[in-house]
Write a protein that holds these residues in place. Structure first.
Motif, PDB file in Angstrom:
ATOM      1  N   ILE A 456     -24.963  -1.511  13.360  1.00 12.57           N
ATOM      2  CA  ILE A 456     -25.378  -0.812  14.434  1.00 12.57           C
ATOM      3  C   ILE A 456     -26.355   0.689  14.144  1.00 12.57           C
ATOM      4  O   ILE A 456     -26.963   0.394  15.070  1.00 12.57           O
ATOM      5  N   VAL A 457     -25.414   1.199  13.600  1.00 12.45           N
ATOM      6  CA  VAL A 457     -26.301   2.385  13.059  1.00 12.45           C
ATOM      7  C   VAL A 457     -26.853   2.678  12.266  1.00 12.45           C
ATOM      8  O   VAL A 457     -27.982   3.142  12.373  1.00 12.45           O
ATOM      9  N   SER A 458     -27.350   1.353  11.507  1.00 10.97           N
ATOM     10  CA  SER A 458     -28.610   1.587  10.649  1.00 10.97           C
ATOM     11  C   SER A 458     -29.589   0.794  12.321  1.00 10.97           C
ATOM     12  O   SER A 458     -30.594   1.011  12.374  1.00 10.97           O
ATOM     13  N   ILE A 459     -29.089   0.285  12.464  1.00 15.97           N
ATOM     14  CA  ILE A 459     -30.590  -0.567  14.077  1.00 15.97           C
ATOM     15  C   ILE A 459     -30.507   0.872  15.253  1.00 15.97           C
ATOM     16  O   ILE A 459     -32.177   0.965  14.788  1.00 15.97           O
ATOM     17  N   ILE A 460     -29.632   1.580  15.666  1.00 13.50           N
ATOM     18  CA  ILE A 460     -30.084   2.959  16.299  1.00 13.50           C
ATOM     19  C   ILE A 460     -31.149   4.478  15.891  1.00 13.50           C
ATOM     20  O   ILE A 460     -31.837   4.988  15.508  1.00 13.50           O
ATOM     21  N   ARG A 461     -30.559   3.865  13.955  1.00 17.60           N
ATOM     22  CA  ARG A 461     -31.470   4.750  13.551  1.00 17.60           C
ATOM     23  C   ARG A 461     -32.760   4.382  12.923  1.00 17.60           C
ATOM     24  O   ARG A 461     -33.766   5.135  13.131  1.00 17.60           O
ATOM     25  N   LEU A 462     -32.569   3.329  13.299  1.00 12.66           N
ATOM     26  CA  LEU A 462     -34.646   2.525  13.327  1.00 12.66           C
ATOM     27  C   LEU A 462     -34.996   2.590  14.714  1.00 12.66           C
ATOM     28  O   LEU A 462     -36.021   2.720  14.933  1.00 12.66           O
ATOM     29  N   LEU A 463     -34.093   2.413  15.922  1.00  9.94           N
ATOM     30  CA  LEU A 463     -35.144   2.573  16.832  1.00  9.94           C
ATOM     31  C   LEU A 463     -35.484   4.002  17.160  1.00  9.94           C
ATOM     32  O   LEU A 463     -36.436   4.362  17.800  1.00  9.94           O
ATOM     33  N   LEU A 464     -34.433   5.150  16.965  1.00 12.20           N
ATOM     34  CA  LEU A 464     -35.323   6.271  16.489  1.00 12.20           C
ATOM     35  C   LEU A 464     -36.048   6.967  15.381  1.00 12.20           C
ATOM     36  O   LEU A 464     -36.967   8.123  16.234  1.00 12.20           O
ATOM     37  N   SER A 465     -36.413   6.117  14.773  1.00  9.26           N
ATOM     38  CA  SER A 465     -37.224   6.217  13.267  1.00  9.26           C
ATOM     39  C   SER A 465     -39.093   6.168  14.397  1.00  9.26           C
ATOM     40  O   SER A 465     -39.958   6.637  14.076  1.00  9.26           O
ATOM     41  N   ASN A 466     -38.884   4.992  15.690  1.00  3.14           N
ATOM     42  CA  ASN A 466     -40.378   5.817  15.652  1.00  3.14           C
ATOM     43  C   ASN A 466     -41.520   4.385  15.458  1.00  3.14           C
ATOM     44  O   ASN A 466     -42.796   4.757  15.974  1.00  3.14           O
ATOM     45  N   ALA A 467     -41.293   4.026  14.372  1.00  4.93           N
ATOM     46  CA  ALA A 467     -42.848   3.577  14.009  1.00  4.93           C
ATOM     47  C   ALA A 467     -42.602   2.434  14.394  1.00  4.93           C
ATOM     48  O   ALA A 467     -42.026   2.254  15.205  1.00  4.93           O
ATOM     49  N   ASP A 468     -43.855   2.117  14.455  1.00  3.37           N
ATOM     50  CA  ASP A 468     -44.994   0.937  15.175  1.00  3.37           C
ATOM     51  C   ASP A 468     -44.504  -0.052  14.630  1.00  3.37           C
ATOM     52  O   ASP A 468     -44.707  -1.531  14.951  1.00  3.37           O
ATOM     53  N   ILE A 469     -43.759  -1.104  13.155  1.00  7.75           N
ATOM     54  CA  ILE A 469     -44.200  -2.011  12.626  1.00  7.75           C
ATOM     55  C   ILE A 469     -41.762  -1.796  11.897  1.00  7.75           C
ATOM     56  O   ILE A 469     -42.169  -1.020  11.003  1.00  7.75           O
ATOM     57  N   TRP A 470     -41.688  -2.708  12.507  1.00  7.45           N
ATOM     58  CA  TRP A 470     -40.259  -2.847  12.032  1.00  7.45           C
ATOM     59  C   TRP A 470     -40.037  -3.722  11.102  1.00  7.45           C
ATOM     60  O   TRP A 470     -40.754  -5.226  11.068  1.00  7.45           O
ATOM     61  N   LEU A 471     -39.654  -3.965  10.318  1.00 13.71           N
ATOM     62  CA  LEU A 471     -39.671  -4.802   8.986  1.00 13.71           C
ATOM     63  C   LEU A 471     -37.898  -4.775   8.957  1.00 13.71           C
ATOM     64  O   LEU A 471     -37.152  -4.183   8.299  1.00 13.71           O
ATOM     65  N   LEU A 472     -37.344  -5.948   9.491  1.00 14.01           N
ATOM     66  CA  LEU A 472     -35.622  -6.367   9.193  1.00 14.01           C
ATOM     67  C   LEU A 472     -35.636  -7.163   8.330  1.00 14.01           C
ATOM     68  O   LEU A 472     -35.586  -8.734   9.027  1.00 14.01           O
ATOM     69  N   ASP A 473     -34.013  -7.122   7.379  1.00 14.05           N
ATOM     70  CA  ASP A 473     -33.463  -8.698   6.530  1.00 14.05           C
ATOM     71  C   ASP A 473     -32.817  -8.069   6.994  1.00 14.05           C
ATOM     72  O   ASP A 473     -31.722  -7.960   6.600  1.00 14.05           O
ATOM     73  N   GLU A 474     -32.692  -9.360   7.882  1.00 15.76           N
ATOM     74  CA  GLU A 474     -30.844  -9.926   7.615  1.00 15.76           C
ATOM     75  C   GLU A 474     -30.066  -8.369   8.292  1.00 15.76           C
ATOM     76  O   GLU A 474     -29.188  -7.792   7.491  1.00 15.76           O
ATOM     77  N   PRO A 475     -31.194  -7.518   9.978  1.00 15.48           N
ATOM     78  CA  PRO A 475     -29.824  -6.786  10.287  1.00 15.48           C
ATOM     79  C   PRO A 475     -28.980  -7.067  11.184  1.00 15.48           C
ATOM     80  O   PRO A 475     -28.199  -6.237  10.942  1.00 15.48           O
ATOM     81  N   PHE A 476     -28.495  -8.345  11.144  1.00 16.15           N
ATOM     82  CA  PHE A 476     -27.617  -8.911  11.960  1.00 16.15           C
ATOM     83  C   PHE A 476     -26.066 -10.187  11.312  1.00 16.15           C
ATOM     84  O   PHE A 476     -25.513 -10.348  12.073  1.00 16.15           O
ATOM     85  N   SER A 477     -26.138  -9.515   9.765  1.00 11.86           N
ATOM     86  CA  SER A 477     -25.514 -10.389   8.966  1.00 11.86           C
ATOM     87  C   SER A 477     -23.601 -10.635   9.535  1.00 11.86           C
ATOM     88  O   SER A 477     -22.484 -11.541  10.263  1.00 11.86           O
ATOM     89  N   ASP A 478     -23.920  -9.045   9.864  1.00 15.52           N
ATOM     90  CA  ASP A 478     -22.317  -8.798   9.653  1.00 15.52           C
ATOM     91  C   ASP A 478     -22.206  -8.095  11.704  1.00 15.52           C
ATOM     92  O   ASP A 478     -20.998  -7.843  11.863  1.00 15.52           O
ATOM     93  N   VAL A 479     -23.598  -7.970  12.401  1.00 14.93           N
ATOM     94  CA  VAL A 479     -22.734  -7.863  13.999  1.00 14.93           C
ATOM     95  C   VAL A 479     -22.246  -8.756  14.071  1.00 14.93           C
ATOM     96  O   VAL A 479     -22.039 -10.122  13.979  1.00 14.93           O
ATOM     97  N   ASP A 480     -21.074  -8.784  15.527  1.00  8.04           N
ATOM     98  CA  ASP A 480     -20.626 -10.201  16.004  1.00  8.04           C
ATOM     99  C   ASP A 480     -21.729 -10.594  17.155  1.00  8.04           C
ATOM    100  O   ASP A 480     -22.537  -9.423  17.191  1.00  8.04           O
ATOM    101  N   LYS A 481     -21.407 -11.277  17.176  1.00  8.70           N
ATOM    102  CA  LYS A 481     -22.365 -12.568  17.741  1.00  8.70           C
ATOM    103  C   LYS A 481     -22.519 -11.943  19.487  1.00  8.70           C
ATOM    104  O   LYS A 481     -23.769 -11.954  19.176  1.00  8.70           O
ATOM    105  N   SER A 482     -21.879 -11.708  20.383  1.00 12.57           N
ATOM    106  CA  SER A 482     -22.367 -11.233  21.003  1.00 12.57           C
ATOM    107  C   SER A 482     -23.736 -10.114  21.704  1.00 12.57           C
ATOM    108  O   SER A 482     -24.149  -9.991  22.207  1.00 12.57           O
ATOM    109  N   THR A 483     -22.478  -8.863  20.469  1.00 13.23           N
ATOM    110  CA  THR A 483     -24.289  -7.638  20.180  1.00 13.23           C
ATOM    111  C   THR A 483     -24.958  -8.518  19.983  1.00 13.23           C
ATOM    112  O   THR A 483     -26.161  -7.622  20.034  1.00 13.23           O
ATOM    113  N   THR A 484     -25.188  -8.874  18.921  1.00 13.92           N
ATOM    114  CA  THR A 484     -26.561  -9.818  18.054  1.00 13.92           C
ATOM    115  C   THR A 484     -27.145  -9.975  19.266  1.00 13.92           C
ATOM    116  O   THR A 484     -28.705 -10.080  19.212  1.00 13.92           O
ATOM    117  N   GLN A 485     -26.413 -11.025  19.734  1.00 15.98           N
ATOM    118  CA  GLN A 485     -27.779 -11.826  21.234  1.00 15.98           C
ATOM    119  C   GLN A 485     -27.867 -10.208  21.916  1.00 15.98           C
ATOM    120  O   GLN A 485     -29.171 -10.626  22.509  1.00 15.98           O
TER     121      GLN A 485
END
Length: 543
Positions: A456-485
């Motif tokens: 979740i910390v990494s996802i927030i960091r991603l949002l703050l980067s404000n990059a135009d292109i997001w490359l995500l490699d299994e970003p939710f593998s350890d996040v609970d199902k509800s938060t992932t959805q």
């Protein structure tokens, strides 16, 4: 190394001036002793009382300028090491990824934490000491010539030159070789320690013995290398010591001869013995310092080879993403894996999911686009420009499955130490449960969070980067199902171009504009989720 010497030239100048004044004061002491003894013999009482306070004043001046020299030395040494370490670290983080990983992290750590400090101790200090010693020898030589006896002066100077020119070269080359071997072993040991401790989760009753055995074997090799270096250093010290005793013996014999011949006074003999002692210490230090400086040649070359790294690529600064990303017949080969003729166009603003079995090439595609795999055939273009010609840092953010979390608080982690602007508005729409978000935001050491919370910390960091292109490699593998959805449901609402590797082949894939199914490095099928889910290759993946 000249750059770093120049950066402390003010402190070097102060050191040399203070050292010269202190040496002059000390150099007068044997002469004062000579005059004192001769005055006593001649029963010149006034001169006796005159020389005592002069002796005290000269001693005080020497101590004062010794103190000032020491302060300047500390200031200069600290600044020298600081500048070296600052530039060394800057050079490391300015390298491209492939060049960075060409060396082990343990080697960087060893060089930064150990070898650079050795350069301060065993290169800078001895190099400056050589200059001071030469000045000291010159001062004593002049005083011996002018105030004592020219024959004694010539004898001491000639034997001293022989000692400094001949003896240091006997072991210098081998000493440098053994120091090089020792510092290499230190780097290997630090790399091993880093590796073993990073794999602490593998330590158990079954593995402890062999892990310790592996550690102890490399530790023993390092210890043996240190002993080999230390042994030769000891031999070098004995050889140098012999050269000093040789000067002492020759000088003593000459003084005895001149006394017997009554060509010098008792006071001159006493003063000469004092000057011989004063000569011997600087000469001994000079020999040792010359050997020490020569032995650091390898360390200096290793450190400067990294600091002087020059990325000659003149990259185009790409600040906006305008149209598309094109993979044109891309082939990537490494180990036993191949990406075969991968061709695809990713359109601006669309969301793509890469799916497939482990080893199908999903992550490799992301790494190639993120420039983590620089060696490929074919072309990868962004807005019709080959990515090898582009600086893509402002438009691409690459998030690993296990993204690095700094041993620091929430704010420094998500902003990467204020590199990105923080605003709660950017993260409140993630719909993360308040108690979970509060825990994440309040913790002082973010590395203590669970795997899902770190993501979740990494996802927030991603949002703050404000990059135009997001490359995500299994970003939710350890996040609970509800938060992932909750987070995935937000993807269609963003204007970012998203390319995500996922093993989730549920209906969440319907939120992506296109699903790309890979197998053995090739595209098997592409299309919407409704199209892909009816294919046999997808059903095989789901089974």
């Amino acid at each position: 190394m000249k750059k770093y010497i120049k950066s402390i030239k003010k402190y070097l100048f102060i050191q040399i001036i203070c050292s010269t004044i202190a040496t002059l004061s000390l150099a007068l002491l044997p002469y004062i002793q000579k005059e004192l003894f001769d005055s006593i013999i001649l029963e010149e009482q006034f001169n006796v009382f005159f020389y005592v306070p002069i002796f005290i004043i000269a001693t005080i001046i020497s101590l004062l300028f010794d103190y000032l020299e020491t302060i300047a030395t500390w200031r200069g040494n600290i600044k020298f090491e600081f500048n070296l370490k600052k530039d060394f670290f800057s050079s490391i983080i300015n390298r491209d990824y492939e060049d960075f990983i060409s060396r082990d992290i343990g080697e960087y750590i060893s060089l930064q934490g150990n070898e650079i400090t050795q350069l301060e101790m065993d290169y800078l200090n001895p190099a400056v000491a050589i200059i001071k010693t030469i000045i000291t020898v010159l001062i004593y030589s002049v005083i011996l010539f002018v105030l004592i006896d020219w024959r004694i002066a010539i004898t001491i100077i000639i034997t001293s030159i022989m000692a400094t020119v001949i003896f240091p070269n006997i072991t210098a080359k081998e000493l440098s070789k053994r120091r090089k071997n020792y510092t290499t072993k230190i780097g290997t040991y630090v790399s091993l320690i880093t590796d073993l401790l990073q794999g602490f989760n593998l330590v158990n009753q079954n593995t402890k013995y062999n892990i310790s055995k592996k550690h102890n074997r490399v530790l023993q090799q390092t210890a043996d290398s240190r002993y080999t270096f230390g042994h030769l250093k000891t031999v070098t010290g004995i050889i140098n010591g012999f050269s000093i005793y040789l000067i002492d013996i020759i000088s003593f014999g000459l003084i005895a001869f001149l006394l017997v011949q009554k060509e010098i006074t008792i006071g001159t003999a006493v003063a000469t013995l004092g000057y011989v002692g004063s000569f011997l210490d600087p000469i001994q230090c000079l020999i040792a310092d010359i050997n020490t400086v020569k032995s650091t040649k390898h360390i200096k070359e290793r450190v400067l080879s990294i600091i002087n790294y020059n990325d000659s690529k003149d990259l185009i600064d790409k600040s906006t993403f305008d149209s598309n990303i094109v993979f044109d017949n891309v082939n990537i080969h490494y180990d036993n894996f191949k990406i075969n003729n991968f061709s695809f166009t990713f359109e601006k603003g669309k969301k793509y999911a890469l799916i497939g079995h482990n080893g199908s090439g999903k992550s490799t595609i992301l790494k190639a686009l993120a420039k983590r795999k620089l060696f490929y055939e074919g072309e990868i273009r962004i807005d019709n420009i080959e990515i090898s010609k582009l600086d893509t840092d402002n438009i691409i953010y690459y998030m690993h499955q296990i993204d690095h979390i700094y041993k620091d608080d929430f704010l420094n982690n998500v902003t990467v130490f204020s590199s990105y602007d923080y605003s709660f508005e950017n993260i409140k729409n993630l719909e993360i449960k308040k108690e979970k978000l509060d825990k994440i935001m309040d913790i002082k050491d973010t590395t203590l969070l669970s795997g899902g919370e770190k993501q979740i910390v990494s996802i927030i960091r991603l949002l703050l980067s404000n990059a135009d292109i997001w490359l995500l490699d299994e970003p939710f593998s350890d996040v609970d199902k509800s938060t992932t959805q909750n987070i995935i449901r937000k993807l269609p609402q963003t204007d970012k171009t998203v390319i995500m590797v996922t093993h989730d082949i549920s209906s969440n894939l319907s939120l992506f504009d296109e699903v790309i199914l890979l197998e053995n490095g090739s595209i098997v099928a592409t299309g919407t989720y409704d199209t892909i889910c009816n294919l046999n290759s997808f059903k095989t993946l789901a089974s």
